[in-house]
Design an enzyme around this catalytic site. Structure first.
Site, short mmCIF file in Angstrom:
data_model
loop_
_atom_site.label_atom_id
_atom_site.label_comp_id
_atom_site.label_asym_id
_atom_site.label_seq_id
_atom_site.Cartn_x
_atom_site.Cartn_y
_atom_site.Cartn_z
N CYS A 180 64.13 60.58 46.24
CA CYS A 180 63.97 62.01 46.53
C CYS A 180 63.68 62.76 45.22
O CYS A 180 62.67 62.51 44.58
CB CYS A 180 65.17 62.57 47.28
SG CYS A 180 64.84 64.18 48.04
N HIS B 272 64.86 59.34 51.89
CA HIS B 272 66.20 58.85 51.58
C HIS B 272 66.45 57.51 52.28
O HIS B 272 66.73 57.50 53.48
CB HIS B 272 67.25 59.86 52.04
CG HIS B 272 67.34 61.08 51.20
ND1 HIS B 272 68.17 61.18 50.11
CD2 HIS B 272 66.70 62.27 51.29
CE1 HIS B 272 68.04 62.37 49.56
NE2 HIS B 272 67.14 63.05 50.25
N GLU C 70 69.04 55.70 52.17
CA GLU C 70 70.42 55.65 52.64
C GLU C 70 70.63 56.45 53.92
O GLU C 70 71.68 56.33 54.56
CB GLU C 70 71.37 56.14 51.54
CG GLU C 70 71.42 57.63 51.30
CD GLU C 70 70.29 58.18 50.44
OE1 GLU C 70 70.38 59.37 50.06
OE2 GLU C 70 69.31 57.46 50.16
#
Length: 203
Positions: free
Chosen positions: A78, A185, A187
């Site tokens: 990001c 992202h 995650e």
């Protein structure tokens, strides 16, 4: 061991939790010697580019990241990916790390359809342009999660994958040498994101 850079910007522990769910050894650290000892480094980040760059400078981590990127895998996520570029125009011009040629600009500036919302937020498919070890477990067109108002441009030869938002090809993933970047992202991107993180941990 994979080191996650702690410089006061980013959702560090969500990322660490994702890596640990894959049984991968990780450490969140802002210590230069621990970063040098790591096998690979992840540079996360959320918020404003200028503030993030100032925090890296204040922590004395810029020379460390530049040195380590020469000899081990480094992944920016990001805002961390945006910091890899030469400069950003978020709230005025600010220099980046210069590890990848290109610049970071306001996404709305290039959107033809001004009714599209900024930030670009939510799930979008990632179109793979070049094969890369980062995509070892990733399928073309899988959906990943974005939250951003600025994006990298002028980096076509280093772009690994894109996502389309209106008439803009958002730079989704990049690579130059030992340096990778993901605008989305991993995650927060479910199974696809975890598989990408696993591939990075195997580099």
């Amino acid at each position: 061991m994979t080191a996650i850079v702690d410089y006061g910007v980013g959702n560090l522990f969500s990322l660490q939790s994702s890596l640990r769910s894959l049984s991968l050894e990780t450490e969140v650290t802002g210590d230069a010697e621990r970063l040098r000892a790591a096998e690979r480094i992840i540079l996360p980040g959320v918020g404003a580019f200028g503030n993030a760059r100032a925090r890296l400078d204040g922590a004395g981590l810029v020379p460390v990241l530049l040195e380590e990127a020469e000899r081990k895998p480094l992944l920016g996520i990001c805002l961390g990916m945006q910091l890899l570029f030469e400069r950003s125009f978020e709230y005025g011009e600010c220099p980046g790390l210069g590890l990848i040629p290109g610049e970071v600009a306001f996404l709305g500036e290039d959107l033809g359809d001004k009714t599209l919302k900024i930030p670009h937020m939510g799930w979008n498919s990632l179109e793979i342009l070049r094969d890369d070890p980062l995509f070892k477990y990733f399928k073309n067109g899988e959906y990943v999660y974005y939250v951003h108002s600025f994006y990298a441009r002028g980096c076509r030869e280093d772009t690994l994958g894109i996502s389309r938002y209106g008439d803009v090809c958002v730079t989704g993933a990049v690579r130059r040498g030992n340096v990778w970047g993901a605008q989305f992202h991993p995650e927060k991107s479910g199974g696809a994101g975890l598989r990408l993180l696993r591939a990075f941990a195997e580099l």
